[in-house]
Write an enzyme that holds these catalytic residues in place. Sequence first.
Site, PDB file in Angstrom:
ATOM      1  N   ALA A   1     -33.253  75.229 -21.261  1.00 63.89           N
ATOM      2  CA  ALA A   1     -32.312  74.114 -21.449  1.00 63.89           C
ATOM      3  C   ALA A   1     -31.616  73.850 -20.228  1.00 63.89           C
ATOM      4  O   ALA A   1     -31.923  73.759 -19.635  1.00 63.89           O
ATOM      5  CB  ALA A   1     -30.429  75.817 -21.413  1.00 63.89           C
ATOM      6  N   LYS A   2     -31.098  72.617 -21.376  1.00 62.39           N
ATOM      7  CA  LYS A   2     -30.173  71.316 -19.901  1.00 62.39           C
ATOM      8  C   LYS A   2     -29.269  72.365 -19.069  1.00 62.39           C
ATOM      9  O   LYS A   2     -28.231  72.128 -19.666  1.00 62.39           O
ATOM     10  CB  LYS A   2     -30.033  69.987 -20.454  1.00 62.39           C
ATOM     11  CG  LYS A   2     -30.191  69.243 -19.177  1.00 62.39           C
ATOM     12  CD  LYS A   2     -29.967  67.702 -19.572  1.00 62.39           C
ATOM     13  CE  LYS A   2     -29.821  67.161 -18.725  1.00 62.39           C
ATOM     14  NZ  LYS A   2     -30.695  66.507 -17.542  1.00 62.39           N
TER      15      LYS A   2
END
Length: 300
Positions: A158-159
Amino acid sequence: MAIIPFDRLEGSIWLNGALVPWGDAKVHVLTHGLHYGSSVFEGERVYGGRIFKMAEHGERLVNSCRIMGMTCPYSAQELNRAAEETVRANGITSGYLRRVVWRGSEMMGVAAQANRINVAMASWIWPSYFAPEALEKGLKLTIADWRRPAPDCAPTQAKASGLYMICTLSKHAAENAGYNDALMLDYRGRVAEATGANIFFVRDGALHTPTPDCFLDGITRRTVMELAARRGIEVIERVILPDELEGFEQCFLTGSASEVSPVSEIGPYRFDVGALTKQLRSDYMAEAQGSVTVAVAVAG
Ligand code: PMP
């Protein structure tokens, strides 16, 4: 030159479904995203008024939300329409777009199941991530003390904002010691990435880049791999150990903000700002600006 802080810029920010004046896009101090890092985001560049790789970024944003257990109130299509609206409203032809999703302030504790999922987007003029002189000569990197965490220790695909704690610490330490950035190893001691960009090396005309199994498989990284393939350049995705840095001829970073940035130095190792790196940088800029025509092969 006086620096205008980001909260003092002028324009419009898209906040939960509507454009509001820049200064009105506020969050309360008791926001879960701020206290517990429940936030994900995207950084994108605008070239000629177009958001480069917008669909890929929109998809990654929705995917980051899913990984973080946050139900995004908008579809990727709606997020993309809002992104275009934000860029247009601010009259940005060459600049940056930031999209961010976070848990709100309804509950203040580790559990925040009832918290609103908020979405905001802002766009501004932003020339280069690194200073032009640094890009010309190549960036100087040190090796960070912090390591990219294992996939079972953090949501590494995930960013997610929380993952940037160690990036900021590493980048500050690097800058304070006179470097532009830092190379981060992973939890196993393998070469991983820089604090906000992926990394590539050149040897004997081929590209080598670490397998992204505990850090972002960047959108720029994938674009550069595709551009290299179009030129018939071999791309080898593999485990890279720090002691191999000695044998590489060139090195560069890739990221939406940093684009393709040559590296001249990592700790004790030196690299040339060579032809292949310059070629891929110029191919990338042409692709981003929407005018690439590639046919010829180049030597490294
Ligand atoms: N790794 C990190 C830690 C980053 O912050 C970024 C920039 N988003 C990247 C890699 C490169 O990703 P992208 O090319 O999708 O911008």
